[in-house]
Motif scaffolding. Structure first.
Motif, PDB file in Angstrom:
ATOM      1  N   TYR A  13       0.939  -1.225  -0.085  1.00  0.00           N
ATOM      2  CA  TYR A  13      -0.002  -0.090   0.014  1.00  0.00           C
ATOM      3  C   TYR A  13       0.789   1.308  -0.074  1.00  0.00           C
ATOM      4  CZ  TYR A  13      -3.273   3.574   1.605  1.00  0.00           C
ATOM      5  OH  TYR A  13      -3.943   4.808   1.800  1.00  0.00           O
ATOM      6  N   ASP A  14       1.757   1.292   0.742  1.00  0.00           N
ATOM      7  CA  ASP A  14       2.813   2.289   0.844  1.00  0.00           C
ATOM      8  C   ASP A  14       3.537   2.783  -0.274  1.00  0.00           C
ATOM      9  OD1 ASP A  14       1.897   2.968   3.417  1.00  0.00           O
ATOM     10  OD2 ASP A  14       3.714   2.100   4.442  1.00  0.00           O
ATOM     11  N   ASN A  15       3.986   1.647  -0.971  1.00  0.00           N
ATOM     12  CA  ASN A  15       4.652   1.573  -2.382  1.00  0.00           C
ATOM     13  C   ASN A  15       3.787   2.289  -3.459  1.00  0.00           C
ATOM     14  OD1 ASN A  15       6.850   0.685  -0.984  1.00  0.00           O
ATOM     15  ND2 ASN A  15       7.056  -1.242  -2.118  1.00  0.00           N
ATOM     16  N   PHE A  16       2.318   1.676  -3.322  1.00  0.00           N
ATOM     17  CA  PHE A  16       1.553   2.135  -4.140  1.00  0.00           C
ATOM     18  C   PHE A  16       1.130   3.530  -4.194  1.00  0.00           C
ATOM     19  CE2 PHE A  16      -2.832   2.765  -5.700  1.00  0.00           C
ATOM     20  CZ  PHE A  16      -2.850   2.110  -7.039  1.00  0.00           C
ATOM     21  N   LYS A  17       1.178   4.107  -3.036  1.00  0.00           N
ATOM     22  CA  LYS A  17       0.768   5.458  -2.739  1.00  0.00           C
ATOM     23  C   LYS A  17       1.986   6.323  -3.136  1.00  0.00           C
ATOM     24  CE  LYS A  17      -1.190   8.251   1.084  1.00  0.00           C
ATOM     25  NZ  LYS A  17      -1.568   8.154   2.389  1.00  0.00           N
ATOM     26  N   ALA A  18       3.043   5.741  -2.774  1.00  0.00           N
ATOM     27  CA  ALA A  18       4.463   6.712  -2.982  1.00  0.00           C
ATOM     28  C   ALA A  18       4.528   6.853  -4.596  1.00  0.00           C
ATOM     29  CB  ALA A  18       5.615   5.962  -2.495  1.00  0.00           C
ATOM     30  N   HIS A  19       4.245   5.715  -5.113  1.00  0.00           N
ATOM     31  CA  HIS A  19       4.443   6.018  -6.710  1.00  0.00           C
ATOM     32  C   HIS A  19       3.526   6.740  -7.510  1.00  0.00           C
ATOM     33  CE1 HIS A  19       6.017   4.771 -10.587  1.00  0.00           C
ATOM     34  NE2 HIS A  19       4.808   4.449 -10.778  1.00  0.00           N
ATOM     35  N   PHE A  20       2.140   6.808  -7.035  1.00  0.00           N
ATOM     36  CA  PHE A  20       1.134   7.432  -7.697  1.00  0.00           C
ATOM     37  C   PHE A  20       0.411   8.543  -6.928  1.00  0.00           C
ATOM     38  CE2 PHE A  20       0.487   2.941  -9.170  1.00  0.00           C
ATOM     39  CZ  PHE A  20       0.513   3.285 -10.701  1.00  0.00           C
TER      40      PHE A  20
END
Length: 711
Positions: free
Chosen positions: A381-388
């Motif tokens: 979730y954190d990686n998804f949020k960081a990327h988008f």
């Protein structure tokens, strides 16, 4: 001799010989081949050399490879590659394939003719149903009111591979699904059943659909124990309940902590002159019955999840229960895939893709690590949020513009192109068929009365003093080498007070008005009287129960014979549906219906309404959109006026800007287009401090006319 073993994660290379195992490890290390090279995700997504060539490196280290093993593994990898590539096909490209054309003809032959009542499926519905026949993973993201339910049922029913299918929906929407199933000719207990108990989930010949509510699927059932005899005042009060808990623990007499079902009070117990600390552990629960999701057994060919935006929180029991569903085909229905921001999409995409290689962790890929998003923990979730998402949080009281918070949108669009069908009321392949008139949006700036302004400024002053005190505590803590965290709950409570002053100031003891109504009510009353005299019905939405109840009294019979009622979360479903039926009857005197934002966001059809008044706002802009969509949907034949009532120089304006900013992000992510300042400027009404008129300058000025953060 090398052994190639495959499991759910990938390939494992090993040998029964110790020396060969050492050679394998050394060969991989020397050739810089990390362990994750042989995961399915890496083998499917990487563009590196063939598996045979990779394993061929081991022959130089005297590690023989069985040729038959290589053929077998190549066959498995080829099968997975075909499936992976099929899932990557963009939906627009898919619609040019022979497989899709065959599916479309099958759907048309089964459901393309007019039904008994003359209704028929629109082309975009038949096309989406055909896509569901070809795509095993799909998000149906039609706008509210465009027929998601019926389209999904036809998509499932027309696929001969779907023998038994699970549908999860909110309890309040169950009647909608039952109505559409029976409209298609399916009969209860013969073709479909409603799940209430674990044994209902077994396969029965002829049963094609299992319907279950989110509540039954995700919530455990609690049976409360009997109260002590001296506390049983009536037959109805023999047992404890969620709203009837002890004031003091019946065992240890300690004060009962609000909301707890078990007493956690620690007691000192003396045994053989030795003191021991024991927990009381008295419980008001006699037993817990697990949710139906705990009995899931992978027996379904397809699963459709209604109101998919409700699984945006990975920590909730609801989302965890949905993640247990691992059917061959997965479908999500939601008119608002992301409500508060692009991060809302994470769990929807995760479930529908199965966290497979299709759902690639692009943030980790930047670090040369190729892996899918994780279905557990916060890392994915954190990686998804960081990327988008653009980093940093927007503060409500700092919101003075519309700014998208979306990053790397092309990566997101590339993913959604292969998994989501988005249809809007204004799309060229939709609008000619549904013929829903474009609504007239009015964003009305309203000046507070003198009394309202005094109350608002006083509450703002108290908020400022409190916050300054909190900042001092934080500074003192830093000086002393400790920490102090300002409570976000307390900040929200203060902001809620400001919201209520702008909506229902009469609930404050120090409010002494000279007029019996507020500036907002006076504006709404003038407009609503005109509408009622023209025999037009009206919807009003508010976040606050005192406002809802007051407006019901105020507008009931404001024009003789025109009645007003309200619906909030406390109104039972039977009475709620009766009010909706009455409102939809053009001859019924019920002409003003007031709803809470939460209730208004539910899937009701209220197309008799010709005007919608948003008396106050929610931080969630898509929830507000769902509210006015109750009237602007299939079946509406007139242009609907939508009034945003915004008290000038108050938190209303800040929330409006915050809401628009979130909408910019979501609309850019999902619709690839966001509302322009020029369009927004044309919707504002009310006084402005500008002498000239430039649309963008005007819109920005109106967005800024809220409560300034002076602390």
């Amino acid at each position: 001799m090398i052994k190639l073993l495959n499991n759910t994660k990938g390939l494992t290379i090993s040998s029964d010989d110790i020396q060969e195992n050492l050679n394998i490890s050394e060969a991989l290390a020397i050739n810089f081949i990390p362990k994750h090279t042989f995961t399915w995700h890496n083998l499917l997504t990487s563009r590196t050399q063939h598996l045979k060539e990779k394993l061929g490196l081991l022959t130089d280290w005297n590690v023989p490879i069985d040729a038959n093993e290589l053929v077998r593994m190549d066959s498995i990898l080829n099968s997975k590659t075909k499936k992976y590539q099929k899932n990557l096909i963009k939906i627009n490209d898919l619609m040019h394939t022979g497989e899709y054309k065959i599916a479309l003809e099958r759907v048309k032959s089964m459901f393309g003719k007019p039904f008994n009542d003359g209704r028929f499926m629109f082309p975009y519905q038949l096309e989406t149903a055909a896509i569901m026949n070809v795509k095993d993973r799909l998000i149906n993201a039609f706008d509210p009111g465009l027929g998601k339910t019926l389209t999904t049922l036809i998509g499932i029913a027309s696929n001969p591979k779907n023998k038994l299918n699970l549908i999860v929906t909110m309890q309040r929407n169950m009647n909608d699904w039952i109505r559409e199933l029976e409209y298609l000719g399916f009969t209860k207990d013969k073709d479909y059943i409603i799940l209430t108990k674990p044994w209902d989930m077994k396969k029965v010949n002829g049963i094609k659909f299992h319907l279950v509510s989110y509540e039954k699927w995700s919530n455990e059932r609690i049976h409360f124990s009997d109260k002590p005899v001296h506390l049983q005042e009536t037959d109805e009060e023999k047992k404890w309940g969620s709203r009837d808990l002890p004031e003091d623990c019946p065992v240890c007499s300690s004060e009962w902590k609000k909301g707890n079902y078990i007493c956690n009070n620690e007691l000192i117990h003396v045994h053989n002159h030795i003191k021991e600390i024991r927990r009381c552990d008295f419980s008001v629960i006699s037993k817990k019955i697990p949710s139906l999701s705990q009995y899931y057994d992978n027996q379904y060919d397809s699963a459709a999840i209604d109101e998919g935006h409700y699984i945006k929180n990975g920590d909730s029991q609801r989302t965890k229960a949905i993640l247990r569903i691992k059917s061959k085909r997965k479908y999500i229905l939601t008119g608002t895939p992301a409500e508060n921001g692009v991060a809302d999409l994470y769990w929807l995409l995760g479930w529908v893709t199965g966290f497979s290689p299709v759902f690639d962790d692009l943030y980790s890929r930047q670090k040369d690590i190729i892996k899918p998003y994780s279905a557990s923990g916060k890392v994915g979730y954190d990686n998804f949020k960081a990327h988008f998402s653009i980093s940093g949080k927007r503060k409500v009281l700092d919101s003075d513009s519309m700014t998208s918070q979306l990053a790397n949108e092309k990566d997101l669009w590339n993913l959604l192109d292969s998994i989501m069908v988005r249809k809007r009321k204004t799309d060229p392949d939709v609008a000619p068929h549904i013929k829903i008139p474009k609504p007239n949006v009015v964003r009305q700036h309203i000046e507070l009365s003198t009394d309202e302004r005094l109350l608002y400024d006083e509450q703002l002053r108290l908020f400022s003093e409190w916050y300054q005190g909190e900042l001092k505590k934080k500074a003192d803590a830093i000086h002393e080498g400790t920490t102090y965290k300002i409570s976000s709950i307390a900040i929200t409570a203060w902001m809620d007070k400001l919201r209520k002053v702008a909506s229902c100031p009469w609930i404050f003891e120090n409010y002494n008005p000279r007029n019996s109504t507020t500036a907002k009510i006076q504006f709404a009353e003038t407009k609503i009287k005109e509408l009622l005299k023209a025999n037009k019905k009206v919807l009003i939405f508010s976040a606050h129960i005192p406002t809802i109840q007051f407006l019901k009294i105020h507008f009931d019979n404001i024009i003789d014979g025109k009645r007003a009622e309200y619906i909030d979360g406390q109104v039972n479903m039977e009475y709620r549906w009766d009010l909706i039926r009455r409102f939809q009857d053009p001859n019924d005197p019920l002409s003003v219906l007031i709803l809470s934002h939460r209730t208004g966001a539910e899937s009701y059809t209220l197309t008799q309404a010709k005007a919608v008044f948003l008396f106050d706002l929610d931080y969630n802009g898509k929830k507000i959109e769902q509210c006015w969509s109750r009237a602007v949907r299939l079946g509406q034949i007139d242009p609907v006026f939508i009034y945003f009532l915004l008290s000038r120089d108050t938190i209303d304006i800040n929330m409006h800007a915050y809401m628009l900013s979130n909408n910019q992000t979501v609309d850019t992510a999902i619709n690839r287009a966001a509302e322009s300042l020029k369009v927004l400027a044309s919707q504002f009404e009310g006084e402005t401090k500008l002498s000239g008129f430039d649309p963008e300058t005007f819109a920005k000025e109106m967005l800024k006319s809220g409560t300034k953060r002076q602390f």
